[in-house]
Write a protein that holds these residues in place. Structure first.
Motif: not given
Length: 355
Positions: A242-255
Motif C-alpha cells: 500500500y505504501i509502495t503504491y502510494k509512493n509510486e503514484h503520489p498524485d493518484e487517489v488510491v483505491d
C-alpha cells in the motif's frame, strides 16, 4: 462443562437436580449428594484434553457419592447398616460416565461445539494438514508454531482460552500453502514480487485469507478455528504494498479496498491475542538488531497501532489485558532473540607451547 463455562454448567446442574428431586420421596438426600458430586465433576473437567481425565473424574465422582451417602446415612441411621443397592447404582453410574468421551463427538456435530479434546487433536503436528504445511511452507509452519506458543502464554496471563488460541494460531496461515513462495518466510532467493505491481502483490498476499478458509472447509476444520483465519489481519491493509503504491503514484487517489483484508476484526479476546502475537512475531524477524530497547519499541509500536486503528473495539479485551500482553511479548521475544556469548579462541602462545 466441556463446552460451557463453570457458572453455566453449575446453574444447569442445580436446575436439573431440583426438578428431578420433585419426583422423589427422599429428595433432600438426593439434592445433597448430587450437588456435591456435580460440583466435583465441574471442577475436574475444567480443561478436558485427555481420555484419562474422564476415567479420573468418574472415579472421583464415585468416591464423592460413597462418602456423601455414607455420611448422610450414618447421621440419620446411627448404625453402619447401609443400602448396598445404592452403592451398586453409584458404580453403574461411574461406568456410564465413561461414555462421555464418544458422546462428545456427537454433541459437537449436532450443536457445532468445539471441545478441548478436538482442539488438542487438531494441534497435533502430525495432523495431515499441518504435516503438509511443514513440507510445502516450512517457514510459515515455524512462524505459526512461534505464534502459537506466544499466544498461549498471553492467554494464560490474561484469562483467555489458551488451547483455543494455540490451535487457532497453528491454522491461521494455512492459506499460504497455495502460493508459499510469495511470502517472505518461505523465500530463499529472489522474491517473485519483483515481477509484480504493488497492487497485484497485495492481491496475492490478501488471498491467503480466502484460500485458508477454503482449505479449512475442505478439511472440516471447526468454525471456531476458521474465525482465526479471517480475523488475524482484521480489516487491516497490506501496508508494504500500500505504501509502495502510494509512493509510486503520489498524485493518484488510491483505491484502498484493493489493499485491504476482507476481515472482520476480532470479536473475542482470543482472536485479539492472535492478531497481536502474529503481527509482533512477523515484525520481529525484520529487526536489524535485537536489543531490549528495539524489542520494546517494536511491541509498543505494533500493538498501539492496532489499538489506534480500532481493531479491538468489537471484542472483550481491556487496556489492562493489552498492557499485560505487551509485557509478556516483550519478555518472550527477549528470551527468543537473546544474544549468545562468543566462545574464546585458544591463544597462539599456548598452542606453541603445546607443540
Amino acid at each position: 462443562r466441556v463446552f460451557m463455562d463453570s457458572r453455566t454448567a453449575f446453574m444447569f446442574h442445580c436446575g436439573m437436580v431440583l426438578i428431578i428431586s420433585l419426583m422423589l420421596t427422599s429428595n433432600y438426600e438426593f439434592i445433597i449428594v448430587q450437588l456435591v458430586a456435580g460440583m466435583m465433576a465441574i471442577q475436574t473437567l475444567r480443561e478436558l484434553s485427555q481420555r484419562s481425565q474422564i476415567v479420573r473424574t468418574a472415579f472421583i465422582i464415585f468416591l464423592v457419592y460413597v462418602i456423601c451417602y455414607t455420611s448422610y446415612s450414618l447421621h440419620h441411621e446411627n448404625d453402619i447398616k447401609m443400602d448396598t443397592w445404592m452403592y451398586v447404582c453409584f458404580t453403574v453410574n461411574c461406568v456410564l460416565l465413561l461414555f462421555t468421551y464418544p458422546l462428545l463427538w456427537m454433541l459437537e456435530k449436532m450443536f457445532g461445539f468445539t471441545s478441548d479434546v478436538t482442539l488438542v487433536e487438531l494441534s497435533n503436528v502430525h495432523n495431515p494438514l499441518l504435516q503438509r504445511m511443514t513440507e510445502v511452507a516450512p517457514g510459515t509452519f515455524q512462524h505459526s508454531m512461534q505464534v502459537a506458543n506466544l499466544s498461549a502464554e498471553v492467554a494464560n496471563k490474561i484469562g483467555g482460552k489458551a488451547q483455543l488460541v494455540r490451535t487457532g494460531a497453528l491454522y491461521h496461515d494455512i492459506g499460504k500453502m497455495e502460493r508459499p513462495v510469495f511470502f517472505t518466510e518461505n523465500q530463499s532467493g529472489v522474491s517473485p514480487h519483483k515481477h509484480l505491481t504493488p497492487k497485484k502483490s497485495a492481491e496475492v498476499i490478501i488471498a491467503h485469507v480466502k484460500n485458508g478458509v477454503a482449505l479449512a472447509d475442505k478439511n472440516h476444520i471447526p468454525d471456531s478455528i476458521k474465525r482465526f483465519i479471517t480475523t488475524h489481519h482484521g480489516l487491516g491493509k497490506a501496508k508494504y504494498f500500500y505504501i509502495t503504491y502510494k509512493n509510486e503514484h503520489p498524485d493518484e487517489v488510491v483505491d484502498e479496498a484493493a489493499f485491504t483484508y476482507p476481515g472482520p476484526n476480532p470479536s473475542t479476546k482470543e482472536e485479539a491475542i492472535l492478531m497481536m502475537c502474529d503481527a509482533v512475531e512477523a515484525a520481529s524477524r525484520s529487526l536489524p538488531e535485537y536489543t531490549e530497547e528495539s524489542i520494546n519499541q517494536l511491541v509498543d509500536r505494533i500493538i498501539d497501532g492496532q489499538v489506534a486503528d480500532g481493531f479491538f473495539s468489537e471484542c472483550a479485551i481491556t487496556f489492562k489485558d493489552i498492557a499485560t500482553a505487551k509485557g509478556v511479548l516483550k519478555e518472550k521475544l527477549k528470551t527468543i532473540y537473546h544474544t549468545r556469548i562468543s566462545y574464546p579462541e585458544m591463544g597462539e602462545d599456548y598452542e606453541n607451547r603445546e607443540e
